[in-house]
Write a protein that holds these residues in place. Structure first.
Motif, short mmCIF file in Angstrom:
data_model
loop_
_atom_site.label_atom_id
_atom_site.label_comp_id
_atom_site.label_asym_id
_atom_site.label_seq_id
_atom_site.Cartn_x
_atom_site.Cartn_y
_atom_site.Cartn_z
N LYS A 1 0.80 -1.25 -0.02
CA LYS A 1 -0.04 -0.01 -0.05
C LYS A 1 0.84 1.26 0.06
O LYS A 1 1.68 1.59 0.80
CB LYS A 1 -0.97 -0.19 1.15
CG LYS A 1 -1.71 1.23 1.48
CD LYS A 1 -2.98 1.50 0.18
CE LYS A 1 -3.73 2.50 0.20
NZ LYS A 1 -4.60 2.52 -0.82
N SER B 1 -2.91 -0.39 11.31
CA SER B 1 -4.37 0.41 10.99
C SER B 1 -4.46 0.24 9.42
O SER B 1 -5.68 0.03 8.97
CB SER B 1 -4.33 1.62 11.37
OG SER B 1 -4.62 1.77 13.08
N THR B 2 -3.65 0.50 8.63
CA THR B 2 -3.68 0.54 7.15
C THR B 2 -4.12 -1.00 6.71
O THR B 2 -4.79 -1.21 5.92
CB THR B 2 -2.50 0.98 6.50
OG1 THR B 2 -2.19 2.13 6.96
CG2 THR B 2 -2.44 0.77 5.06
N LEU C 1 -5.65 -3.17 8.75
CA LEU C 1 -7.04 -3.69 9.19
C LEU C 1 -7.84 -2.80 8.02
O LEU C 1 -8.82 -3.54 7.72
CB LEU C 1 -7.10 -2.85 10.50
CG LEU C 1 -8.50 -3.01 10.92
CD1 LEU C 1 -8.85 -4.55 11.32
CD2 LEU C 1 -8.99 -1.97 11.96
N ASN C 2 -7.57 -1.73 7.66
CA ASN C 2 -8.56 -1.02 6.73
C ASN C 2 -8.55 -1.74 5.15
O ASN C 2 -9.44 -2.17 4.71
CB ASN C 2 -8.07 0.33 6.33
CG ASN C 2 -8.31 1.21 7.47
OD1 ASN C 2 -8.98 0.99 8.31
ND2 ASN C 2 -7.72 2.49 7.50
N LEU C 3 -7.42 -2.46 5.06
CA LEU C 3 -7.06 -3.21 3.61
C LEU C 3 -7.90 -4.58 3.93
O LEU C 3 -8.91 -5.05 3.02
CB LEU C 3 -5.76 -3.46 3.39
CG LEU C 3 -5.23 -2.54 2.77
CD1 LEU C 3 -3.70 -2.88 2.65
CD2 LEU C 3 -5.75 -1.76 1.70
N ALA D 1 -10.80 -5.00 5.80
CA ALA D 1 -11.73 -4.66 5.90
C ALA D 1 -12.59 -4.13 4.70
O ALA D 1 -13.93 -4.10 4.56
CB ALA D 1 -12.19 -3.71 7.18
N LEU E 1 -11.96 -1.40 3.41
CA LEU E 1 -12.28 0.04 3.49
C LEU E 1 -11.21 0.89 2.48
O LEU E 1 -11.56 2.11 1.99
CB LEU E 1 -11.94 0.67 4.73
CG LEU E 1 -13.12 -0.15 6.00
CD1 LEU E 1 -12.69 0.41 7.21
CD2 LEU E 1 -14.31 0.32 5.61
N GLU E 2 -10.15 0.08 2.24
CA GLU E 2 -9.19 0.71 1.25
C GLU E 2 -8.56 -0.57 0.40
O GLU E 2 -8.96 -1.55 0.81
CB GLU E 2 -7.69 1.50 1.96
CG GLU E 2 -8.21 2.51 2.80
CD GLU E 2 -6.80 3.34 3.35
OE1 GLU E 2 -6.04 3.29 2.58
OE2 GLU E 2 -6.86 3.37 4.73
N ARG F 1 -19.37 -6.61 3.70
CA ARG F 1 -19.13 -6.17 5.15
C ARG F 1 -20.43 -6.75 6.07
O ARG F 1 -20.39 -7.03 7.03
CB ARG F 1 -18.57 -4.65 5.32
CG ARG F 1 -17.18 -4.69 4.89
CD ARG F 1 -16.83 -3.29 5.21
NE ARG F 1 -17.46 -2.02 4.52
CZ ARG F 1 -16.93 -1.60 3.45
NH1 ARG F 1 -15.83 -2.20 2.92
NH2 ARG F 1 -17.52 -0.66 2.87
N PHE G 1 -17.49 -4.70 13.66
CA PHE G 1 -16.35 -3.65 13.91
C PHE G 1 -16.76 -3.23 15.24
O PHE G 1 -17.71 -3.14 15.76
CB PHE G 1 -16.45 -2.35 13.09
CG PHE G 1 -16.35 -2.81 11.70
CD1 PHE G 1 -14.82 -2.69 11.30
CD2 PHE G 1 -17.16 -2.90 10.57
CE1 PHE G 1 -14.39 -2.92 10.15
CE2 PHE G 1 -16.87 -3.07 9.34
CZ PHE G 1 -15.38 -2.88 8.94
N ASP H 1 -10.47 -2.22 16.54
CA ASP H 1 -9.35 -1.27 16.11
C ASP H 1 -9.32 -0.26 17.69
O ASP H 1 -10.10 0.44 17.97
CB ASP H 1 -9.86 -0.31 15.32
CG ASP H 1 -8.75 0.81 14.86
OD1 ASP H 1 -7.79 0.53 15.40
OD2 ASP H 1 -8.85 1.54 13.97
#
Length: 240
Positions: free
Chosen positions: A12, A48-49, A51-53, A55, A57-58, A84, A90, A169
């Motif tokens: 990323k 956190s990045t 986690l976002n991937l 989920a 979210l990114e 999701r 979450f 998170d």
């Protein structure tokens, strides 16, 4: 247990002005069904990045993210929302409760998005609030609850739809030490009881002690993966 989540060569990169910032280098990772995992690292490590991937979210700059044999990096936003809703819950550090809604309404919100009738979702929300020890708080709004109580409502909301994967998170970042212990026992106990996969993001080593597997993140890389016997394993029969 079988493989539920698999990452292959995930990278990323963010663009900041004319510069490139590499948040994740080249991540390969497998997480099993029913496993409690901790993504452990300092601020800016990339946890956190990641986690976002996971989920959806990114999207990754490069690589594959496979959950339940679905390549989520290839899904459009509409399909990601449905994914999701079906598979993921979450728990947030800041609780993320809607201030105008009661505890019962906040917990039932994921079910409302699925189109479940009010009577059914209220019943399920009541059951979840009972499970987290807040039977008497059904009609209280967030402003009428302590931080620990709000997080219990957040946990009830995350679990109400019985998702296969829970992302937490920094779930205890705003809580004192005693409430932290109660919340962690609650989250891990419920996940184990229901054979759900729980992925916790934290910078706190004491939180990592609750996990089956600790994934140490440093400078966008997996530094090491430690498999362990959790120090605070709540038995399923203790969670009613």
């Amino acid at each position: 247990m079988g493989s539920l989540i698999e990452l292959k060569g995930v990278r990323k990169v963010y663009r900041v002005g004319n510069e490139k910032v590499v948040a994740l280098q080249n991540i390969d990772l497998t997480i099993q069904k029913g496993e409690i995992c901790c993504l452990l690292g300092t601020s800016g490590s990339g946890k956190s990045t990641l986690l976002n991937l996971l989920a959806g979210l990114e999207k990754p700059t490069r690589g594959e993210i496979i959950i339940k044999d679905i390549h989520i990096e290839k899904l459009n936003e509409q399909k990601l929302v449905l994914f999701r809703q079906k598979y993921i819950g979450f728990v947030f550090q800041s609780y993320n409760l809607l201030p105008s809604l009661t505890a019962l309404e906040n917990v039932g919100l994921p079910l409302a998005f699925k189109g479940i009738p009010r009577k059914i979702r209220d019943k399920k929300a009541q059951q979840m609030l009972k499970a987290v020890g807040l039977t008497s708080h059904n009609n209280r709004k967030p402003s009428q609850m302590s931080g620990g109580q709000q997080q219990r409502v957040g946990i009830a909301r995350a679990f109400v739809g019985n998702p296969q994967i829970i992302f937490a998170d920094e779930p205890t970042g705003n809580l004192d030490s005693k409430t932290t212990t109660d919340v962690m026992n609650l989250i891990t106990g419920m996940a184990r009881k229901n054979s759900q996969t729980l992925i916790i993001v934290t910078h706190d080593v004491s939180i990592a002690s609750y996990a089956d597997k600790v994934i140490h993140i440093l400078d966008g890389n997996i530094e090491k993966i430690v498999t362990q016997t959790p120090s605070a394993n709540v038995l399923a029969e203790e969670i009613q």
